[in-house]
Motif scaffolding. Sequence first.
Motif: not given
Length: 358
Positions: A155, A169, A171-173, A176, A215-216
């Motif tokens: 997150y 962006k 890192r989370l992919g 979201v 959050e992912t």
Amino acid sequence: RKIRVAVIFGGRSGEHPISCVSAGNVFEALDPGEFEVVPIGITREGRWVLADGDPTRLAIAGRVLPEVTDATGEAVALAADPTVPALRAGDGLSGVDVVFPILHGAYGEDGTVQGLLELAGIPYVGAGVLSSAVSLDKEFTKRLLAAEGVPVVPYAVLRPGMELSEGDKERLGLPVFVKPARGGSSLGITKVTDWAGLDAALAAAREVDPKVLVETAVPGVREVECGVLEGEDGGPPEASVPAEIRVVAAEHDWYDFEAKYLDDASEFDLPPNLPAEVVERVRELSLKAFTALDGAGLARVDFFVTADLEIYFNEINTMPGFTSRSMFPMMWAASGLDYPKLVTRMVRTALARGTGLR
Ligand code: ATP
Ligand code: MG
Ligand code: MG
Ligand code: MG
């Protein structure tokens, strides 16, 4: 004499109507031979009124949600109207033995009302000031539980005015979930599947709270919840039978507000259709979260389970939905405590606990 219980409901958050429905069910559950109920409504503007405690008026009628208005009762206290005395701690609460603050979200589930009741020295159902404040804040909850080794999904926290960095962006992919840090009932939450939709999602979340979490999204997520109750007579907290929630209606992709309350879009498995060790782990993690966050009274802990049966903590609710068809009372009913027994136990626990440091 009977135990005088003030049930405070409504409130200033977007979950106002859900709180009203919960309160209506609590009124019905409190045995009039044992308890005298004082119904105190808080309007959306924050005005306290001695409310109409008629439970039949506090139900969802079709798609119309109940509301505390000034017209439903006589004003007992308020903040801003100069014609009525200002709110003091304990106004409307004199002679009350215990308060059931059945309020969800900001100004109710966040330690503010709990602080007022601590000042007034009146025992209340549920978590204390710090536990309520931390537990409603999804950032601080995750920080504390991650430090205890509880798994949480990746997150980012966006404080007021902040934007999501390119690094975050990546890192989370996608997709979201964008959510207000201190919200509930899925209000202000958006699932973002294309970064082009991020700004609108941030704006929607910031309508609820200027601090936002991104959050992912857990792929193919299964959602499992578990109820926790403070132990009786100083015993350890207890976990209920968990439940899995399945959103079944095609027009709902996730457990949003409409799916929760309006559309009959969700079904549940009680207990979940999952291996016994996964269910047991959910119960253990629920107790761990409750204890780590200084829980008291009650909490509902929400988890994600992946296709590989990995468990992630999602969030905790220190005053979960309490309507007769809400998950928390249903999970306790399946664990041997029916709705009236559950409510009575919580009021008794609060009375036994009292206020102050302990
Ligand atoms: P509550 O009414 O339980 O207090 P809330 O407003 O605090 O809800 P969450 O429980 O965090 O919000 O999220 C609401 C719903 O959004 C979840 O039940 C789930 O359906 C979906 N959701 C939220 N975050 C994620 C995620 N990271 N991955 C997949 N689904 C998610
Ligand atoms: Mg919540
Ligand atoms: Mg909630
Ligand atoms: Mg939730």
